[in-house]
Design an enzyme around this catalytic site. Structure first.
Site, PDB file in Angstrom:
ATOM      1  N   CYS A  85      23.008   9.239  16.828  1.00  9.78           N
ATOM      2  CA  CYS A  85      23.716  10.491  16.554  1.00  9.78           C
ATOM      3  C   CYS A  85      25.210  10.205  16.659  1.00  9.78           C
ATOM      4  O   CYS A  85      25.717   9.902  17.725  1.00  9.78           O
ATOM      5  CB  CYS A  85      23.314  11.550  17.573  1.00  9.78           C
ATOM      6  SG  CYS A  85      23.970  13.168  17.194  1.00  9.78           S
ATOM      7  N   GLU A 128      14.191  10.100  13.035  1.00  7.37           N
ATOM      8  CA  GLU A 128      14.195  10.785  14.334  1.00  7.37           C
ATOM      9  C   GLU A 128      15.592  10.773  14.902  1.00  7.37           C
ATOM     10  O   GLU A 128      16.364   9.846  14.663  1.00  7.37           O
ATOM     11  CB  GLU A 128      13.211  10.039  15.250  1.00  7.37           C
ATOM     12  CG  GLU A 128      13.149  10.524  16.678  1.00  7.37           C
ATOM     13  CD  GLU A 128      13.938   9.665  17.664  1.00  7.37           C
ATOM     14  OE1 GLU A 128      13.865   9.959  18.871  1.00  7.37           O
ATOM     15  OE2 GLU A 128      14.650   8.721  17.250  1.00  7.37           O
ATOM     16  N   ARG A 175      10.032  15.237  26.381  1.00  9.08           N
ATOM     17  CA  ARG A 175      11.088  14.585  25.588  1.00  9.08           C
ATOM     18  C   ARG A 175      11.233  15.355  24.281  1.00  9.08           C
ATOM     19  O   ARG A 175      10.299  15.419  23.493  1.00  9.08           O
ATOM     20  CB  ARG A 175      10.706  13.124  25.327  1.00  9.08           C
ATOM     21  CG  ARG A 175      11.871  12.247  24.876  1.00  9.08           C
ATOM     22  CD  ARG A 175      11.450  10.786  24.821  1.00  9.08           C
ATOM     23  NE  ARG A 175      12.563   9.900  24.544  1.00  9.08           N
ATOM     24  CZ  ARG A 175      13.359   9.352  25.451  1.00  9.08           C
ATOM     25  NH1 ARG A 175      13.156   9.607  26.728  1.00  9.08           N
ATOM     26  NH2 ARG A 175      14.349   8.554  25.105  1.00  9.08           N
ATOM     27  N   ARG A 177      12.921  15.868  20.689  1.00  9.46           N
ATOM     28  CA  ARG A 177      13.614  15.145  19.625  1.00  9.46           C
ATOM     29  C   ARG A 177      13.395  15.875  18.304  1.00  9.46           C
ATOM     30  O   ARG A 177      12.406  16.599  18.141  1.00  9.46           O
ATOM     31  CB  ARG A 177      13.069  13.710  19.485  1.00  9.46           C
ATOM     32  CG  ARG A 177      13.409  12.778  20.662  1.00  9.46           C
ATOM     33  CD  ARG A 177      14.901  12.466  20.716  1.00  9.46           C
ATOM     34  NE  ARG A 177      15.291  11.552  21.779  1.00  9.46           N
ATOM     35  CZ  ARG A 177      15.690  11.917  22.993  1.00  9.46           C
ATOM     36  NH1 ARG A 177      15.712  13.198  23.328  1.00  9.46           N
ATOM     37  NH2 ARG A 177      16.067  11.015  23.884  1.00  9.46           N
TER      38      ARG A 177
END
Length: 411
Positions: A85, A128, A175, A177
């Site tokens: 990112c 992802e 988690r 995502r």
């Protein structure tokens, strides 16, 4: 079914989470790339090669590869990867749109170059990222994601996305995502998506909806992406306090359809207790008596005065954390700093008959649904193994989406 195997190129491969999930279905990795820019020793790549072999694996900056010749990457049906990112904004404002190029070193543009320049670009994408991509940067919420969507739109792809918390579907780690699937306009899936009810696709009939069922919680919002990448960089959501992108959505032909969904799951749930090693654990994972107070302080609630280096005094407060970690729930998110003995607010600590201890590398692998000792290799420390798992994804999510993508392609 061997002749129906889908060929995959895996970028930002890490220690092979995408590969582990996809190879449980009829996908075949024909090329992979892993490069850690900030380190001399390429530990993740070494683990990858030890597990999957050196053939078709490259350990070189992907920017260098695509700048030299995208055709070095063999033909593949599906491009996959968990890309970093970063700030995706477009660096140049040349009037000629062919001159639009993203900032140097931003790895999204390496993916873009493969899709733009390969003679036979991949028909499908499976990517992802961290979920903050949907709302960054802070001054222009959602701009980076809009740049990404518009760049794929210009290259002829439709894209569906969903933010998935693995634990909400029974997996052992909380988690969260965002996962994206892209379909090139030349594919039957794209044509099906174009004709379908967009709400039905996102909540019932689409690839991700089949893998991870949901209930719809808001009406669908539509957004039209206007202008080229420079205009989107400069103008998207200029005055908006919130990102227009919800946790579920799709883009097709400049139109974005997005809504909020809630997970629908009532199956088995794996909790932290289920993944703990029952056999002897190395004494170094147990917390020293002399460190107990420090651990307790870091995990606890705080209201205190602190002073900056410049001498400015300010009030600092933070809430307490469950300490030790709850064994009857999925674990908290593993972070890259999970390894090592030093006390920390964010590392996991579990209570056992022998006392409090940190999690072992095998337990961290299990939380991401990797095989035991996947990252064990001579010269790789336990701290480095923990770092890999802080960077990895939950293999079970990839496996389920991969299975549905395969079905969708072979309808």
């Amino acid at each position: 079914m061997g002749d129906k195997k889908l060929k995959v190129a895996e970028l930002f491969a890490g220690v092979g989470g995408f590969r582990l999930g996809l190879e449980k279905n009829d996908f075949s990795i024909v090329w992979s790339n892993q490069w850690e820019p900030s380190t001399k020793l390429q530990h993740a790549s070494k683990v990858y090669e030890a597990r999957f072999g050196k053939a078709q694996h490259t350990n070189e900056d992907i920017n260098e590869v695509v700048t030299r010749d995208v055709e070095e990457i063999p033909y593949h049906d599906v491009l996959v990867g968990g890309f970093p990112c970063q700030d995706y904004s477009v660096a140049t404002t040349l009037h000629n749109s062919k001159g639009l190029k993203g900032k140097k070193g931003v790895l999204w543009w390496s993916i873009h170059k493969i899709l733009e320049s390969k003679k036979a670009p991949p028909k499908y994408l499976f990517l992802e990222n961290v979920d903050r991509l949907l709302k960054s940067p802070a001054k222009q919420r959602g701009r980076d994601f809009a740049v990404m969507l518009q760049s794929l739109n210009e290259l002829g792809y439709a894209v569906e996305w969903r933010v998935i918390n693995a634990a909400e579907y029974g997996m052992p780690q909380r988690r969260r995502r965002v996962f994206f699937i892209g379909y090139h306009k030349s594919t039957p899936v794209y044509k099906r998506l174009f004709k379908s009810s967009k709400t039905d696709w996102l909540t019932e009939t689409g690839t991700i909806a089949n893998a991870f069922p949901v209930t719809k919680t808001t009406a669908v919002d539509t957004i039209t992406l206007n202008g080229d990448l420079v205009e989107i960089t400069n103008n998207f959501n200029k005055d908006g306090k919130l990102s227009p992108f919800q946790n579920t959505g799709l883009l097709i032909k400049s139109q974005v359809y997005t809504l909020k969904t809630t997970p629908l799951y009532d199956g088995k749930r794996v909790v932290l207790a289920d993944i703990l090693q029952n056999e002897e654990v190395n004494p170094e994972f147990y917390i020293d008596d002399k460190d107990q107070a420090r651990w307790k302080y870091l995990k606890g609630a705080k209201k205190e005065k602190r002073t900056t280096k410049e001498g400015f005094e300010y009030n600092y407060s933070e809430g307490g954390m469950i300490y030790p970690d709850a064994l009857d729930n999925a674990s908290r998110t593993i972070i890259t700093g999970e390894g090592g003995k030093s006390p920390s607010r964010f590392k996991h600590v579990v209570a056992t008959k022998k006392g409090l201890r940190r999690l072992t590398p095998i337990e961290l692998e299990r939380l991401n649904m990797f095989p035991d000792n996947h990252t064990k290799l001579e010269g790789i420390t336990d701290t480095k193994r923990a770092f890999f798992m802080g960077n990895a994804l939950v293999v079970g999510v990839i496996e389920k989406i991969g299975a549905e993508l395969y079905k969708q392609i072979h309808v």
